[in-house]
Design a protein around this motif. Sequence first.
Motif, PDB file in Angstrom:
ATOM      1  N   ARG A 142      10.413   1.693   0.028  1.00 25.35           N
ATOM      2  CA  ARG A 142       9.700   0.924  -0.988  1.00 25.35           C
ATOM      3  C   ARG A 142       9.673  -0.554  -0.630  1.00 25.35           C
ATOM      4  O   ARG A 142      10.556  -1.061   0.067  1.00 25.35           O
ATOM      5  N   HIS A 143       8.650  -1.230  -1.142  1.00 23.51           N
ATOM      6  CA  HIS A 143       8.403  -2.625  -0.777  1.00 23.51           C
ATOM      7  C   HIS A 143       8.516  -3.511  -2.017  1.00 23.51           C
ATOM      8  O   HIS A 143       7.916  -3.219  -3.057  1.00 23.51           O
ATOM      9  N   TRP A 174      15.395  -1.401   0.735  1.00 24.83           N
ATOM     10  CA  TRP A 174      14.034  -1.824   0.449  1.00 24.83           C
ATOM     11  C   TRP A 174      13.477  -2.675   1.594  1.00 24.83           C
ATOM     12  O   TRP A 174      14.223  -3.417   2.245  1.00 24.83           O
ATOM     13  N   THR A 227      14.169   5.608  -9.387  1.00 21.79           N
ATOM     14  CA  THR A 227      12.876   5.788  -8.744  1.00 21.79           C
ATOM     15  C   THR A 227      11.740   5.269  -9.620  1.00 21.79           C
ATOM     16  O   THR A 227      10.662   4.943  -9.119  1.00 21.79           O
ATOM     17  N   ASP A 273       5.759  -2.237  -4.547  1.00 18.07           N
ATOM     18  CA  ASP A 273       6.257  -1.329  -5.573  1.00 18.07           C
ATOM     19  C   ASP A 273       6.930  -2.083  -6.711  1.00 18.07           C
ATOM     20  O   ASP A 273       7.022  -1.575  -7.836  1.00 18.07           O
ATOM     21  N   VAL A 305       0.056   0.464  -7.581  1.00 18.91           N
ATOM     22  CA  VAL A 305       1.046  -0.474  -7.057  1.00 18.91           C
ATOM     23  C   VAL A 305       0.737  -1.851  -7.637  1.00 18.91           C
ATOM     24  O   VAL A 305      -0.330  -2.083  -8.209  1.00 18.91           O
TER      25      VAL A 305
END
Length: 408
Positions: free
Chosen positions: A4-5, A27, A319, A149, A136
């Motif tokens: 994830r970003h 991350w 999540t 994210d 997003v």
Amino acid sequence: MGVRHAVVTGGGIGGLTAAVALSRRGWRVTVCERAPVLTGVGAGIVLAPNALRALDSIGLGPEVWAGDTLPGPVGLRTPDGTWLSRSDSAAVSTRHGPATRAVHRGFLIDALAAALPPGVVRLGVSVTGVDDTGGVVVVRTSAGDLRADAVVAADGMRSVLRGQLFPRHPGLRHAGEAGWRAVLPRSGPPPRHAAETWGRGERFGVVPLVDGRIYVYATAVTGPGGRPADHHAELTRRFGAWHDPIPALLDRLNQHAPDPVGILHHDFHELAPPLPRFHAGRVALLGDAAHAMTPNLGQGGCQAIEDAVVVAHLLAHHTDVPAALAAYTKARHRRTTRIGRRSRRVGELARLSHPLAASIRNLAVRATPRAATSRALDTVIGWQPPPAPAPAHTPGEVHATTDVKEQP
């Protein structure tokens, strides 16, 4: 689920701490900093035990903060040098854990930046807004859009993203004071005490830094926007007759920083009333962007560091990003609001300028038992960071041990 970003807006203490914490929890992180270089804008910062524990929890432990702790007694004095209250720094360390360190902000910025993977920080890139309506978050920047994210907004007390997320909030409020800050180079033995001296509506602080330099600061009651023509002359007029070593430090300040650029001057502001929450969707506010407070407790930077490790911890274990950020608000809102309120009350006491009111204040401070003062600090510097990362688990599952409870 892939890596994830997160996009972090702002390369200050809070933003870089969040970037380190997130990157060490798996991350991918991009930090957007509008300045062309990373700089420790400001002067000194006191890293209290709560901040040091938070940094240690993300791998920035005692080896980073080599150097002297705050020396001898630490406390409050009057302009003639009489102690109103003092505590031994070793005793505070015994009670609360890591010994307090005072460092230059530039040193802290460098340490945080060095802990990041290459290419994380993008300099000269400003963030102008976010679009959180799709799958997003789209982050609008001066260098083009970024997709993320989650977004961590650490863009300071005049936060652009706070204004977008909470357009009806009144924003910053002037706190009735202005302050001066400067760092003097190492020269001879450092002061034997770290202390803040209270006069009538004026204060002067002396804090030795771990590298031997000396952080000095002063405050005075003033309206918004006031700025002396000659900072050094103004400081000498106000504090030149106060107890040693203040006159000598002012002389050194004149020698090493006669240009007003060498002395930082700023109005004090706070975010009041508090925001209703520190998140909206997949965007979290952090540090001054979320809860700008007066510097009277020395906790502004420390609370930003706490915010950073908590938000990273929760994002790593949930999540569902909006759920993680809702938990972040729950974990941080009451604590930071209480600390901001306490800081405001200290400022109101320190600003008393009528001779009788200031005398009554000083008597009350002097009469307060040291044990009571120590207990009052417990809820501020006794804070503990979230637990270490839990073992990997099934997506969607959140272990009970990963919850971060709202702390006092």
